[in-house]
Scaffold this active site. Structure first.
Site, PDB file in Angstrom:
ATOM      1  N   PHE A  61      -1.186  25.607   5.978  1.00 18.90           N
ATOM      2  CA  PHE A  61      -0.333  26.587   6.662  1.00 18.90           C
ATOM      3  C   PHE A  61       0.780  25.941   7.477  1.00 18.90           C
ATOM      4  O   PHE A  61       1.779  26.578   7.788  1.00 18.90           O
ATOM      5  CB  PHE A  61      -1.193  27.466   7.598  1.00 18.90           C
ATOM      6  CG  PHE A  61      -1.516  26.797   8.921  1.00 18.90           C
ATOM      7  CD1 PHE A  61      -0.607  26.817   9.971  1.00 18.90           C
ATOM      8  CD2 PHE A  61      -2.714  26.117   9.114  1.00 18.90           C
ATOM      9  CE1 PHE A  61      -0.886  26.179  11.181  1.00 18.90           C
ATOM     10  CE2 PHE A  61      -2.996  25.476  10.304  1.00 18.90           C
ATOM     11  CZ  PHE A  61      -2.072  25.507  11.344  1.00 18.90           C
ATOM     12  N   LYS A  87      -1.015  27.066  -5.045  1.00 23.77           N
ATOM     13  CA  LYS A  87      -1.832  27.965  -4.211  1.00 23.77           C
ATOM     14  C   LYS A  87      -1.441  27.700  -2.764  1.00 23.77           C
ATOM     15  O   LYS A  87      -1.908  26.747  -2.148  1.00 23.77           O
ATOM     16  CB  LYS A  87      -3.322  27.661  -4.455  1.00 23.77           C
ATOM     17  CG  LYS A  87      -4.266  28.828  -4.225  1.00 23.77           C
ATOM     18  CD  LYS A  87      -4.271  29.383  -2.830  1.00 23.77           C
ATOM     19  CE  LYS A  87      -5.013  28.541  -1.831  1.00 23.77           C
ATOM     20  NZ  LYS A  87      -4.889  29.008  -0.437  1.00 23.77           N
ATOM     21  N   GLU A 114      -3.276  30.852   2.582  1.00 26.00           N
ATOM     22  CA  GLU A 114      -3.379  32.305   2.694  1.00 26.00           C
ATOM     23  C   GLU A 114      -2.807  32.803   4.026  1.00 26.00           C
ATOM     24  O   GLU A 114      -2.592  33.989   4.211  1.00 26.00           O
ATOM     25  CB  GLU A 114      -4.847  32.753   2.538  1.00 26.00           C
ATOM     26  CG  GLU A 114      -5.820  32.279   3.604  1.00 26.00           C
ATOM     27  CD  GLU A 114      -6.320  30.839   3.389  1.00 26.00           C
ATOM     28  OE1 GLU A 114      -5.697  30.099   2.602  1.00 26.00           O
ATOM     29  OE2 GLU A 114      -7.309  30.473   4.037  1.00 26.00           O
ATOM     30  N   CYS A 153       0.303  17.021  11.126  1.00 31.16           N
ATOM     31  CA  CYS A 153      -0.612  15.904  10.901  1.00 31.16           C
ATOM     32  C   CYS A 153      -0.059  14.613  11.485  1.00 31.16           C
ATOM     33  O   CYS A 153      -0.751  13.605  11.480  1.00 31.16           O
ATOM     34  CB  CYS A 153      -0.877  15.740   9.419  1.00 31.16           C
ATOM     35  SG  CYS A 153       0.617  15.310   8.529  1.00 31.16           S
ATOM     36  N   GLU A 202     -10.002  16.258  15.526  1.00 30.87           N
ATOM     37  CA  GLU A 202      -8.629  16.746  15.333  1.00 30.87           C
ATOM     38  C   GLU A 202      -8.565  18.163  15.904  1.00 30.87           C
ATOM     39  O   GLU A 202      -9.170  19.090  15.364  1.00 30.87           O
ATOM     40  CB  GLU A 202      -8.257  16.791  13.837  1.00 30.87           C
ATOM     41  CG  GLU A 202      -6.820  17.266  13.656  1.00 30.87           C
ATOM     42  CD  GLU A 202      -6.389  17.426  12.198  1.00 30.87           C
ATOM     43  OE1 GLU A 202      -7.198  17.837  11.361  1.00 30.87           O
ATOM     44  OE2 GLU A 202      -5.208  17.137  11.921  1.00 30.87           O
TER      45      GLU A 202
HETATM   46  P1  NAD Z   1      -7.176  23.734   5.359  1.00 27.67           P
HETATM   47  O1  NAD Z   1      -7.863  22.527   4.858  1.00 27.67           O
HETATM   48  O2  NAD Z   1      -7.972  24.746   6.086  1.00 27.67           O
HETATM   49  O3  NAD Z   1      -6.481  24.521   4.124  1.00 27.67           O
HETATM   50  C1  NAD Z   1      -5.651  23.869   3.201  1.00 27.67           C
HETATM   51  C2  NAD Z   1      -5.708  24.606   1.873  1.00 27.67           C
HETATM   52  O4  NAD Z   1      -7.034  24.546   1.355  1.00 27.67           O
HETATM   53  C3  NAD Z   1      -5.353  26.082   1.977  1.00 27.67           C
HETATM   54  O5  NAD Z   1      -4.534  26.441   0.908  1.00 27.67           O
HETATM   55  C4  NAD Z   1      -6.710  26.768   1.915  1.00 27.67           C
HETATM   56  O6  NAD Z   1      -6.659  28.055   1.360  1.00 27.67           O
HETATM   57  C5  NAD Z   1      -7.505  25.843   1.025  1.00 27.67           C
HETATM   58  N1  NAD Z   1      -8.948  25.890   1.290  1.00 27.67           N
HETATM   59  C6  NAD Z   1      -9.573  26.251   2.445  1.00 27.67           C
HETATM   60  N2  NAD Z   1     -10.909  26.134   2.312  1.00 27.67           N
HETATM   61  C7  NAD Z   1     -11.147  25.689   1.063  1.00 27.67           C
HETATM   62  C8  NAD Z   1     -12.334  25.374   0.344  1.00 27.67           C
HETATM   63  N3  NAD Z   1     -13.544  25.480   0.888  1.00 27.67           N
HETATM   64  N4  NAD Z   1     -12.206  24.943  -0.927  1.00 27.67           N
HETATM   65  C9  NAD Z   1     -11.002  24.822  -1.502  1.00 27.67           C
HETATM   66  N5  NAD Z   1      -9.830  25.097  -0.852  1.00 27.67           N
HETATM   67  C10 NAD Z   1      -9.907  25.538   0.409  1.00 27.67           C
HETATM   68  O7  NAD Z   1      -5.930  23.226   6.235  1.00 27.67           O
HETATM   69  P2  NAD Z   1      -4.938  24.090   7.143  1.00 27.67           P
HETATM   70  O8  NAD Z   1      -5.663  24.593   8.331  1.00 27.67           O
HETATM   71  O9  NAD Z   1      -4.191  25.052   6.305  1.00 27.67           O
HETATM   72  O10 NAD Z   1      -3.886  22.947   7.564  1.00 27.67           O
HETATM   73  C11 NAD Z   1      -4.084  22.094   8.650  1.00 27.67           C
HETATM   74  C12 NAD Z   1      -4.696  20.786   8.232  1.00 27.67           C
HETATM   75  O11 NAD Z   1      -3.865  20.135   7.262  1.00 27.67           O
HETATM   76  C13 NAD Z   1      -4.810  19.778   9.377  1.00 27.67           C
HETATM   77  O12 NAD Z   1      -6.034  19.112   9.283  1.00 27.67           O
HETATM   78  C14 NAD Z   1      -3.651  18.824   9.149  1.00 27.67           C
HETATM   79  O13 NAD Z   1      -3.817  17.556   9.716  1.00 27.67           O
HETATM   80  C15 NAD Z   1      -3.627  18.782   7.656  1.00 27.67           C
HETATM   81  N6  NAD Z   1      -2.330  18.346   7.134  1.00 27.67           N
HETATM   82  C16 NAD Z   1      -2.259  17.081   6.612  1.00 27.67           C
HETATM   83  C17 NAD Z   1      -1.056  16.603   6.145  1.00 27.67           C
HETATM   84  C18 NAD Z   1      -0.954  15.212   5.585  1.00 27.67           C
HETATM   85  O14 NAD Z   1       0.093  14.873   5.049  1.00 27.67           O
HETATM   86  N7  NAD Z   1      -1.982  14.384   5.678  1.00 27.67           N
HETATM   87  C19 NAD Z   1       0.085  17.420   6.187  1.00 27.67           C
HETATM   88  C20 NAD Z   1      -0.031  18.705   6.706  1.00 27.67           C
HETATM   89  C21 NAD Z   1      -1.259  19.157   7.177  1.00 27.67           C
END
Ligand code: NAD
Length: 492
Positions: free
Chosen positions: A156, A180, A183, A288, A383
């Protein structure tokens, strides 16, 4: 005062299947604006049946797209760039609306995405491959070929920038791309999809499927998906990586972070104040690359004073945005309480910050600075993903590096100092994929790519830049001989 407008009408984020905007057959997900706390959009989850139909159409489209010369594929990307620049204000409004960023941050995210797009546009000139006479009359050459249909799952926190890390490169290399989006932020995805369609991308080359975990799993499990790119939290990155690789697919999954800044007594107070405060307050700490632990070495009170001053002036609504959900605000408030209980002193309390007026409740927390945080406490290790900075006091640089090295993640680490020699000690010894020297958010620029180590990345290679090309393609080797050679050896 805020420049964000909360529209009266609820916006839709349909799925994009075979060039058509299709409402998902699954349940409805409401999209909340962190600015107001009100529902501003909705999306319908794509069912597994719809997902299979979508991927079959993506596969069909890829056959033609993959055979289109790269010069022609690149023309679409040129058009896409023009459209993004034309519509940047409109797209930034939607990014801010559904994500909570301030407008300047939303625009900066789109511009960072455009940097990757420009790199993809340059591939037609840069990625010429190689050809060589490897034996008398025998020539070897590289030919880059698309994988077929590839997938990308995005978080997100950067609704436009993170998808733009992979969309331009994967598509320019001739793949069909199944996306994808989070959401929580699918409205931006609709705008990017419309921009690519207007740019002339053939139907089916881009697919957008909305949903949550089930949707992701159905995409990964589909036999026609050849590669999976993921960006999100470490917990999910690990799950997605394991699922995709167990099926023999290539996967590159970027995870979460806990980024440390080492502050040394010789650091310029103004540079440290601005750089460190902006790092943990930018995007309300929801990136991140945000600093979340300050390793304060020795006597650095004047620098910390400068950080507090800068953070105090970061007013909500115009200088700092909102938090993604109500639940996340509650989690962050709980984390502050817990840190206090664990012995931390609150130097700046974001719970007392003034919310912007005239927008409704919204989801807000101001910049928060915790001092005297214990090395093994939650505020030091977890985090949190909000505008909270934990200060751990250290007596020397080795102690600071030991703490940094012990953390599970490895996205970014920075040092603030005026000594080149000490900066080099940190650059060499920090356990992070991206290191900053007097830079609070050490995001590399294209073509240097982006990415961490340890629990911040599962898989090999880079998500952008030169190292991403082999992830999104096959590098076929063709060996040719046209004439019989008299002095032939085993090769000729
Ligand atoms: P998230 O892991 O909750 O969700 C990421 C994606 O995974 C979404 O599209 C979500 O629908 C999907 N998802 C959620 N649960 C799932 C499951 N059980 N199985 C499969 N897919 C699933 O992350 P978020 O809250 O949207 O984003 C924040 C996180 O992303 C933070 O931890 C941040 O550090 C990380 N992030 C990392 C980078 C990087 O380059 N390393 C960049 C941006 C964000």
């Amino acid at each position: 005062m805020s420049v964000i407008e909360i529209p009266k009408e609820v916006m839709d984020a349909p799925n994009f299947i075979g060039g058509e905007w299709v409402v998902g057959d699954g349940e409805v997900i409401d999209i909340y604006s962190p600015y107001s706390g009100s529902i501003v959009g909705r999306t319908n989850i794509a069912t597994s049946k719809q997902i299979d139909v979508a991927i079959a159409k993506a596969k069909e489209a890829q056959v033609v797209w993959g055979q289109t010369p790269i010069k022609d594929r690149t023309k679409v990307m040129f058009n896409f760039r023009e459209i993004l620049l034309r519509d940047i204000d409109k797209i930034a409004q939607v990014v801010s609306l559904e994500n909570g960023k301030i407008l300047s941050e939303s625009k900066a995210g789109i511009m960072k995405g455009i940097e990757v797009l420009e790199y993809a546009i340059s591939l037609q000139n840069l990625d010429a491959g190689a050809k060589m006479e490897v034996s008398r009359g025998v020539f070897c050459e590289y030919r880059r070929e698309a994988l077929g249909v590839v997938a990308s799952i995005t978080p997100f926190n950067f609704p436009a920038m993170v998808p733009m890390w992979t969309i331009p490169i994967a598509i320019t290399l001739g793949n069909s791309y199944v996306w994808k989006p989070s959401e929580k932020t699918p409205l931006t995805a609709t705008l990017l999809g419309k921009a690519l369609a207007e740019a002339g991308l053939p139907a089916g080359v881009l697919t957008i499927l909305n949903g949550t975990a089930d949707c992701v799993n159905s995409i990964i499990d589909n036999a026609d998906i050849k590669a999976v790119g993921f960006v999100g939290s470490s917990k999910i990155a690990k799950l997605v990586y394991a699922r995709a690789t167990a099926l023999g697919k290539r996967a590159l999954c970027l995870g979460g972070a806990k980024n440390h800044i080492i502050l040394l007594p010789d650091a310029d107070p103004e540079m440290a104040g601005v750089g460190i405060a902006d790092s943990f307050t930018g995007c309300a700490g929801q990136r991140c690359m945000a600093a979340s632990v300050l390793l304060a070495v020795g006597e650095v009170d004047k620098q910390i004073e400068s950080i507090i001053e800068r953070a105090k002036s970061t007013s909500l609504g115009d200088k700092m945005g909102a938090i993604i959900t109500k639940e996340q605000v509650e989690f962050l408030n709980g984390a502050i309480k817990k840190a206090e209980k664990d012995g931390a002193k609150i130097l700046l309390d974001g719970r007392k910050a003034t919310k912007p007026e005239g927008l409704g409740e919204g989801f807000w927390l101001g910049p928060t600075i915790l001092d005297g945080v214990k090395e093994d406490s939650e505020a030091s290790k977890l985090e949190l993903f909000g505008p909270i900075m934990s200060i751990i006091r250290c007596s020397n640089i080795s102690e600071a590096l030991k703490i940094e090295n012990a953390n599970d993640y490895g996205n970014a680490a920075s040092v603030f100092t005026s000594s080149g020699a000490l900066a080099e000690v940190v650059a060499k010894n920090a356990s992070a994929g991206m290191v900053g020297i007097n830079i609070g958010v050490p995001v590399p620029r294209e073509p240097f790519s982006f990415g961490g180590i340890n629990d911040s990345k599962f898989g090999h290679g880079d998500i952008t830049g030169e190292n991403s090309l082999n992830f999104w393609s096959h590098n076929k080797k063709v060996t040719t001989k046209w004439q019989m050679q008299n002095d032939h050896n085993w090769m000729s």
